[in-house]
Design an enzyme around this catalytic site. Structure first.
Site, mmCIF file in Angstrom:
data_model
loop_
_atom_site.group_PDB
_atom_site.id
_atom_site.type_symbol
_atom_site.label_atom_id
_atom_site.label_comp_id
_atom_site.label_asym_id
_atom_site.label_seq_id
_atom_site.Cartn_x
_atom_site.Cartn_y
_atom_site.Cartn_z
ATOM 1 C CB SER A 285 75.461 90.748 11.095
ATOM 2 O OG SER A 285 74.239 90.853 11.802
ATOM 3 C CG HIS B 219 57.339 57.306 1.608
ATOM 4 N ND1 HIS B 219 56.720 58.409 2.153
ATOM 5 C CD2 HIS B 219 57.025 56.256 2.414
ATOM 6 C CE1 HIS B 219 56.048 58.043 3.229
ATOM 7 N NE2 HIS B 219 56.215 56.735 3.416
ATOM 8 C CB THR C 128 89.633 91.862 -4.389
ATOM 9 O OG1 THR C 128 88.797 92.758 -5.136
ATOM 10 C CG2 THR C 128 90.987 91.780 -5.068
ATOM 11 N N GLY D 73 73.268 87.668 10.350
ATOM 12 C CA GLY D 73 72.775 87.927 11.688
ATOM 13 C C GLY D 73 71.853 86.827 12.194
#
Length: 482
Positions: free
Chosen positions: A284, A459, A163, A204
């Site tokens: 946050s 590369h 949930t 945040g």
């Protein structure tokens, strides 16, 4: 020789025995009933149907859950829009003349919603194609083998709780008006002139990165001593330097005390008396498990501060009830829930999959710069193996050609057991989240630096930085690594 596609965890399991199935005429009896349709829940459902099991998947909101609709996908869409804004703003240093006229939030949101919509449609098609019974509605566990949705009962030989989580706040800090969570931040129809971000962790830091790129005056408040505090201290310090250079202000080590709001904005006070003013406050401070009022405790499931406790095989210890994802203590990451969902489906089907090792799960902060890590930090490795049994190495991205092309700074830090395997890979720099795949293979396969040093890396790629770091750790550096 066993080919990769013949591995036991990829084979279809033999059909469950007659004794293992509930046999009933009712279409509401299934092998598995999954409560929650986010990353963990739908992964359980899809893998279980692949293994020949019948599944009912119950979801109160939209299929895909927080990750798809209110988390991973929309935030990364915003971060990409932010990258485009930065690229435009800085285009002249690459010899391209362009100007940034501004941020059209209606256009940004349309782009974001389009990405979500396409993925949502694809996921709906997957669930339908797999023969999963999707039940839209608020489900509650009313017996150890039964979930009830709007008066209809769905019985399963196994029940999987998935949930998810919700945006938390602090005691006494009410959400509303100019005080918002990530859910509100994703729905903003304008670019604020200034914002305070309460919490310097992953969520945040990502929103601070987006807003700064959009031209917002941003301040982060973090009670712990560092931003991205769960990362290697040296990574956190480099992250703070990068944010300082970008003009993102932050306060660390002092806790939030209170906030007031009026027509002029929000006014935040810290415990040391410092105050900050802005247009809005983003809260946050982490995510809490969504388990209240769902009948878990009534059916004997043990909760610890709201989280569902399980053993290493994700069984709750009650009946045939399992739990996956953010409601299980540990990393709250969509890919963790996804992996746990697959694990539980295979466990129920009798495949006996290997337990998921928490430290082996890759972790990424998708800011600018990005932070990516997997495995143990240096401190954790020393605690587990002893101070004298661990060695580390740092490789600066300044020696990497592609990083020079991109104009990014940063480094790779490797942690290994002396004369033993690599225990941790930690990185900071633009796009290093794309490099963590190799790091997690190295860590999870207990590879030695010597094993990786012999591999050829293309590369010019940033991936070469990992190759060079492993070469240096193996004792054969070709470029300076610190």
């Amino acid at each position: 020789m066993t080919r990769w596609h013949e591995s036991p965890t990829r084979r279809h399991a033999p059909p469950p025995s007659e004794e293992s199935l509930i046999v009933a005429d009712s279409p509401t009896v299934y092998d598995i009933v999954v409560l929650g349709g986010g990353s963990g829940g739908y992964a359980t459902a899809l893998r279980a149907t692949e293994l020949g099991l019948s599944v009912a998947l119950v979801e109160a909101g939209k299929l895909g859950g927080t990750c798809l609709h209110n988390g991973c996908i929309p935030t990364k869409a915003l971060l990409h829009a932010a990258e485009v804004a930065d690229s435009t703003r800085e285009s002249e240093k690459f010899g391209v003349k362009a100007s940034l006229e501004g941020i059209d939030m209606a256009g940004v949101n349309s782009y974001k919603d389009g990405v979500i919509g396409r993925l949502y449609k694809g996921l709906q098609g997957l669930v339908k194609a797999h023969g999963v019974t999707f039940v839209e509605g608020y489900g509650k566990l009313v017996a150890q083998d039964t979930v009830e949705v709007d008066g209809q009962r769905y019985q399963g030989r196994h029940v999987v709780l998935a949930t998810g989580s919700y945006s938390r706040t602090l005691p006494g800090l009410e959400i509303g008006g100019r005080v918002i969570t990530s859910d509100g931040a994703l729905e903003l129809d304008h670019v604020p002139s200034s914002a305070i971000v309460l919490g310097g962790g992953v969520i945040g830091s990502e929103f601070a990165s987006v807003w700064k790129s959009f031209g917002v005056d941003v301040t982060i408040i973090e009670a712990l001593p560092n931003l991205v505090p769960n990362e290697e201290p040296v990574i956190s310090k480099a992250f703070e330097r990068a944010y300082r250079k970008r003009g993102i202000a932050f306060s660390t080590g002092v806790r939030f005390q209170g906030v007031t709001q009026d027509d002029d904005g929000v006014h935040v006070t810290l415990e040391d008396g410092k105050t900050f003013d802005a247009d809005l406050l983003l809260v946050s401070v982490g995510r809490g498990p969504r388990t209240e009022g769902l009948g878990y405790e009534e059916q004997g499931v043990t909760l610890d501060r709201g989280f569902v406790t399980t053993n290493e095989r994700l069984h709750t210890g009650v009946g045939n009830i399992y739990a996956v994802g953010d409601i299980v203590p540990g990393l709250q990451l969509a890919h963790r829930g996804f992996a746990q969902g697959i694990f539980v489906a295979e466990e129920i089907a009798g495949l006996s999959p290997a337990p998921i090792i928490e430290s082996g799960i890759p972790r990424v902060t998708y800011s600018e710069p990005e932070v990516a890590s997997v495995g143990l930090t240096e401190a954790a490795a020393k605690k587990e193996h002893g101070d004298d049994a661990v060695e580390t190495l740092e490789y600066n991205l300044g020696g990497n050609g592609k990083s020079q092309i991109l104009g990014t700074a940063g480094f790779v830090k490797l942690v290994r057991q002396k004369d033993g395997p690599v225990l941790g890979v930690h990185m900071i720099g633009s796009r290093v989240g794309e490099l963590i795949a190799e790091g997690q293979l190295v860590v999870n396969w207990d590879a030695y630096p010597e094993d990786v040093a012999s591999l050829v890396h293309a590369h010019p790629t940033q991936n070469e930085a990992l190759g060079e770091a492993f070469m240096a750790l193996a004792g054969k550096p070709l470029h300076a690594h610190n």
